[in-house]
Write a protein that holds these residues in place. Structure first.
Motif, PDB file in Angstrom:
ATOM      1  N   PRO A  72       0.857  -1.179   0.000  1.00 47.66           N
ATOM      2  CA  PRO A  72       0.000   0.000   0.000  1.00 47.66           C
ATOM      3  C   PRO A  72       0.892   1.227   0.000  1.00 47.66           C
ATOM      4  O   PRO A  72       1.775   1.367   0.852  1.00 47.66           O
ATOM      5  N   PRO A  96      -1.069  -2.964  -5.708  1.00 43.91           N
ATOM      6  CA  PRO A  96      -1.384  -3.006  -4.271  1.00 43.91           C
ATOM      7  C   PRO A  96      -2.349  -4.144  -3.945  1.00 43.91           C
ATOM      8  O   PRO A  96      -3.395  -4.293  -4.568  1.00 43.91           O
ATOM      9  N   VAL A  98      -5.004  -6.581  -2.146  1.00 49.32           N
ATOM     10  CA  VAL A  98      -6.285  -6.476  -1.444  1.00 49.32           C
ATOM     11  C   VAL A  98      -6.597  -7.837  -0.833  1.00 49.32           C
ATOM     12  O   VAL A  98      -6.670  -8.839  -1.545  1.00 49.32           O
ATOM     13  N   CYS A 115      -5.974  -7.738  -6.422  1.00 51.43           N
ATOM     14  CA  CYS A 115      -5.121  -6.557  -6.495  1.00 51.43           C
ATOM     15  C   CYS A 115      -5.528  -5.693  -7.671  1.00 51.43           C
ATOM     16  O   CYS A 115      -6.163  -6.162  -8.621  1.00 51.43           O
ATOM     17  N   PHE A 116      -5.188  -4.431  -7.568  1.00 49.70           N
ATOM     18  CA  PHE A 116      -5.298  -3.503  -8.686  1.00 49.70           C
ATOM     19  C   PHE A 116      -3.934  -3.476  -9.368  1.00 49.70           C
ATOM     20  O   PHE A 116      -2.905  -3.531  -8.699  1.00 49.70           O
ATOM     21  N   ALA A 147      -3.888   2.660  -9.563  1.00 53.51           N
ATOM     22  CA  ALA A 147      -4.107   1.464  -8.752  1.00 53.51           C
ATOM     23  C   ALA A 147      -3.980   1.792  -7.264  1.00 53.51           C
ATOM     24  O   ALA A 147      -4.773   1.321  -6.440  1.00 53.51           O
ATOM     25  N   GLN A 148      -2.983   2.603  -6.909  1.00 58.23           N
ATOM     26  CA  GLN A 148      -2.829   2.997  -5.510  1.00 58.23           C
ATOM     27  C   GLN A 148      -3.995   3.864  -5.048  1.00 58.23           C
ATOM     28  O   GLN A 148      -4.426   3.777  -3.891  1.00 58.23           O
ATOM     29  N   ARG A 151      -6.808   1.518  -4.367  1.00 57.83           N
ATOM     30  CA  ARG A 151      -6.521   0.799  -3.125  1.00 57.83           C
ATOM     31  C   ARG A 151      -6.812   1.691  -1.920  1.00 57.83           C
ATOM     32  O   ARG A 151      -7.416   1.243  -0.933  1.00 57.83           O
ATOM     33  N   THR A 155      -9.497   1.059   1.022  1.00 58.57           N
ATOM     34  CA  THR A 155      -9.025   1.010   2.408  1.00 58.57           C
ATOM     35  C   THR A 155      -9.894   1.846   3.325  1.00 58.57           C
ATOM     36  O   THR A 155     -10.267   1.409   4.421  1.00 58.57           O
ATOM     37  N   GLU A 220      -1.897   0.012   5.415  1.00 58.50           N
ATOM     38  CA  GLU A 220      -2.850   0.395   4.380  1.00 58.50           C
ATOM     39  C   GLU A 220      -3.496   1.744   4.687  1.00 58.50           C
ATOM     40  O   GLU A 220      -3.641   2.599   3.802  1.00 58.50           O
TER      41      GLU A 220
END
Length: 323
Positions: A72, A96, A98, A115-116, A147-148, A151, A155, A220
Motif C-alpha cells: 500500500p 497493491p 487487497v 489486487c489492482f 491502482a494505488q 486501493r 481502504t 494500508e
C-alpha cells in the motif's frame, strides 16, 4: 524457469511461495539474478529504503527486469518509482494487494487475494501473468498511480466498516452486561455488508488471530492518509481509526487481526487474556506528553481542565489525548 526476488513482510511470501515454486519460479537473494522483484512493505519509509536506499533495488537490478510492488503506497510514490525505473530500463507495475476477507485465518489464500494493477507498456501484461499464480482476482487500472488511488479508496471504506461493526458489537456486549439479563445472550448485532458480518462473527467468536494483522491494516490506512495529505485533504474518520489501531499496537496487538480492536472497548482484564498490557500505553503516551511539554505560561491556562484521577485506566477509560 524464472527467478524472483522478494523483499518485505515475511507472512505474505511464507503463504504464497509454494505457488510460485509450483509454477516454475525460483527465489533468489541476488538482485542481479532476479527477473521479477516483489515488494510488500508496511510503511512508506521502508518502501523508500528498499528501492532508493544505499543498497536500493533500483540501482541493483539488471536492465529488463520487472518490479511488482504489492505494498500500500501513494500515487505520487508509484509515479516516482516508475519514472526512476524507466530511466534504468526496468519495467514497473504497481499492484497493491487487497485481502478480501482479512478476518480469515488463511488470509493469503489465492481465492482471498485480489489486487489492482497499473503499469506502462507491456509491463502490465507481464505482471498479470505472474500475479495470476497466487492472486485470484486482478483489476487493471489506467496509468501509474491509479491502482494505488483505488486501493486507498477501498481502504477507507473497509476501515470505516470494520470500526462500525466493532462498535456495534461493543454496544450489544455492554448492554447485555448493564441489563444483567440472559435474554440478549443469543442476540447479535446485524450487519449491512458481508465485510461487517465477517468482523462481527470474529468479534463474537473471539477469533483474534490470522495472517492479516493490525500492522498491515495500519500500513494500508497510513498510505490512504498520505494520499489524502498529498491531495491536501483531511480525513477525520480515518485519522481517528488510525489512532485506535496505533493504540492497539502499543498495548501488544500489532500481530493480531482486525477483530482484536474490539478488546480496546472492553475491560482491561479481558485484554490481558489475549496478551494486551495497558501499562504499555501509559508508558508510551506519558513519554509522548513529556516530549511535547512546554514550560510556558500558556500551559498554566489548561491546568483547571486536568482530570482529578491521575491513574491510567484500561479500555475506553484511557486518560490521554492522541493529539
Amino acid at each position: 524457469m524464472a527467478t524472483y526476488l522478494y523483499q518485505g513482510n515475511a507472512r505474505l511470501i511464507g503463504a504464497v511461495e509454494f505457488r510460485l515454486t509450483d509454477a516454475g519460479y525460483v527465489r533468489t537473494e541476488d538482485a542481479q539474478d532476479a527477473e521479477v522483484v516483489f515488494t510488500y512493505c508496511m510503511s512508506q519509509s521502508e518502501l523508500e529504503e528498499v528501492y532508493f536506499g544505499d543498497s536500493g533495488l533500483v540501482m541493483a537490478l539488471k536492465p529488463g527486469s520487472l518490479i511488482i510492488d504489492l505494498s500500500p503506497s501513494t500515487p505520487t510514490f508509484s509515479r516516482e518509482l516508475g519514472a526512476v525505473a524507466a530511466v534504468n530500463d526496468i519495467a514497473m507495475a504497481e499492484a497493491p494487494l487487497v485481502v478480501t476477507n482479512p478476518l480469515s485465518e488463511q488470509a493469503f489464500h489465492r481465492d482471498n487475494l485480489a489486487c489492482f494493477i497499473s503499469a506502462e507498456d507491456d509491463a502490465c501484461e507481464r505482471a498479470q501473468k505472474v500475479l495470476d499464480v497466487f492472486i485470484g482476482t486482478t483489476h487493471v487500472m489506467p496509468g501509474l498511480g491509479s491502482a494505488q488511488l483505488a486501493r486507498a479508496s477501498l481502504t477507507l471504506q473497509m476501515a470505516a466498516q470494520a470500526v462500525a461493526a466493532i462498535e456495534s458489537a461493543a454496544l450489544f456486549k455492554a448492554s447485555r452486561s448493564a441489563l444483567g439479563t440472559q435474554d440478549f445472550e443469543t442476540v447479535y448485532p446485524g450487519a449491512v455488508t458481508p465485510y461487517a458480518s465477517w468482523v462481527i462473527d470474529a468479534v463474537e467468536g473471539k477469533h483474534f488471530e490470522g495472517d492479516f494483522t493490525i500492522e498491515m491494516a495500519m500500513g494500508e490506512l497510513a498510505a490512504a492518509l498520505m494520499s489524502a495529505d498529498d491531495a491536501e485533504l483531511i480525513l477525520p474518520q480515518a485519522e481517528a481509526t488510525m489512532n485506535l489501531l496505533e493504540l492497539l499496537a502499543v498495548i501488544g496487538g500489532a500481530d493480531k487481526n482486525l477483530a482484536s480492536l474490539s478488546l480496546v472497548y472492553g475491560e482491561e482484564s479481558e485484554g490481558e487474556q489475549y496478551g494486551l498490557d495497558w501499562n504499555r500505553a501509559q508508558e508510551a503516551y506519558a513519554t509522548h506528553d513529556d516530549e511535547h511539554h512546554h514550560d510556558d505560561d500558556e500551559d498554566d491556562d489548561f491546568d483547571d481542565f486536568d482530570d482529578d484521577d491521575d491513574e491510567f485506566e484500561g479500555g475506553f477509560g484511557f486518560g490521554y489525548s492522541s493529539n
